[in-house]
Design a protein around this motif. Structure first.
Motif, PDB file in Angstrom:
ATOM      1  N   GLY A  54       0.745  21.438 -21.960  1.00 28.36           N
ATOM      2  CA  GLY A  54       1.422  22.650 -21.546  1.00 28.36           C
ATOM      3  C   GLY A  54       1.531  22.823 -20.049  1.00 28.36           C
ATOM      4  N   GLY A  55       0.928  21.910 -19.294  1.00 28.48           N
ATOM      5  CA  GLY A  55       1.044  21.948 -17.853  1.00 28.48           C
ATOM      6  C   GLY A  55      -0.105  22.621 -17.126  1.00 28.48           C
ATOM      7  N   SER A  56      -1.098  23.102 -17.856  1.00 29.97           N
ATOM      8  CA  SER A  56      -2.244  23.722 -17.209  1.00 29.97           C
ATOM      9  C   SER A  56      -3.088  22.672 -16.504  1.00 29.97           C
ATOM     10  N   THR A  57      -3.510  22.964 -15.297  1.00 29.02           N
ATOM     11  CA  THR A  57      -4.293  22.025 -14.511  1.00 29.02           C
ATOM     12  C   THR A  57      -5.632  22.618 -14.131  1.00 29.02           C
ATOM     13  N   ASN A  58      -6.574  21.729 -13.864  1.00 27.77           N
ATOM     14  CA  ASN A  58      -7.887  22.129 -13.414  1.00 27.77           C
ATOM     15  C   ASN A  58      -8.412  21.046 -12.488  1.00 27.77           C
ATOM     16  N   TYR A  59      -9.192  21.458 -11.496  1.00 27.00           N
ATOM     17  CA  TYR A  59      -9.692  20.537 -10.494  1.00 27.00           C
ATOM     18  C   TYR A  59     -11.163  20.773 -10.224  1.00 27.00           C
ATOM     19  N   ALA A  60     -11.848  19.705  -9.896  1.00 23.87           N
ATOM     20  CA  ALA A  60     -13.199  19.837  -9.400  1.00 23.87           C
ATOM     21  C   ALA A  60     -13.171  20.542  -8.051  1.00 23.87           C
ATOM     22  N   ASP A  61     -14.197  21.337  -7.784  1.00 26.32           N
ATOM     23  CA  ASP A  61     -14.244  22.071  -6.524  1.00 26.32           C
ATOM     24  C   ASP A  61     -14.166  21.142  -5.309  1.00 26.32           C
ATOM     25  N   SER A  62     -14.707  19.956  -5.451  1.00 18.96           N
ATOM     26  CA  SER A  62     -14.759  19.035  -4.331  1.00 18.96           C
ATOM     27  C   SER A  62     -13.389  18.502  -3.919  1.00 18.96           C
ATOM     28  N   VAL A  63     -12.405  18.595  -4.804  1.00 20.79           N
ATOM     29  CA  VAL A  63     -11.080  18.056  -4.501  1.00 20.79           C
ATOM     30  C   VAL A  63      -9.988  19.108  -4.496  1.00 20.79           C
ATOM     31  N   LYS A  64     -10.310  20.312  -4.896  1.00 22.36           N
ATOM     32  CA  LYS A  64      -9.306  21.357  -4.978  1.00 22.36           C
ATOM     33  C   LYS A  64      -8.680  21.608  -3.608  1.00 22.36           C
ATOM     34  N   GLY A  65      -7.366  21.664  -3.590  1.00 22.92           N
ATOM     35  CA  GLY A  65      -6.639  21.832  -2.346  1.00 22.92           C
ATOM     36  C   GLY A  65      -6.247  20.533  -1.690  1.00 22.92           C
ATOM     37  N   ARG A  66      -6.844  19.434  -2.115  1.00 20.22           N
ATOM     38  CA  ARG A  66      -6.532  18.125  -1.559  1.00 20.22           C
ATOM     39  C   ARG A  66      -5.854  17.202  -2.562  1.00 20.22           C
ATOM     40  N   PHE A  67      -6.235  17.315  -3.827  1.00 21.32           N
ATOM     41  CA  PHE A  67      -5.703  16.454  -4.879  1.00 21.32           C
ATOM     42  C   PHE A  67      -4.748  17.244  -5.762  1.00 21.32           C
TER      43      PHE A  67
END
Length: 115
Positions: A54-67
């Protein structure tokens, strides 16, 4: 049968960018969960980013904003765009797809961030 093949790894300087790709083949119609994991020497495997059908994304805090994780359904491919890379991003990166859990895994691609 599902096969996942990663590509795009390599060596990059700190602050640089790299995009890794995961191309899938086989019976993938029911695979709703796609993610990128990484494992550095001496560390446990870490979920870096995930994306659902459905297009929902999630990121580890260590990479959020960069990946950024993205997908191209027409090409059966998932990407991980990695910007502002840091030495601590150095790891083997694995693509994984699944239904309720990650059932299928690629062989991994090495990413090294070093000056």
């Amino acid at each position: 049968q599902v096969q996942l093949v990663e590509s795009g790894g390599g060596v990059v300087h700190p602050g640089g960018s790299l995009r890794v790709s995961c191309a899938a083949s086989g019976s993938i119609f029911s695979l709703n969960l796609m993610g990128w994991f990484r494992q550095a020497p001496g560390k446990h495997r870490e979920l870096v980013a995930s994306i659902t059908s459905g297009g929902s994304t999630n990121y580890a805090d260590s990479v959020k904003g960069r990946f950024t994780i993205s997908r191209d359904n027409a090409k059966n491919t998932v990407y991980l765009q990695m910007n502002s890379l840091k030495p601590e991003d150095t790891a083997d990166y694995y693509c994984a797809w699944g239904r309720d859990e990650y059932d299928y895994w690629g062989q991994g691609t090495q990413v090294t961030v070093s000056s």
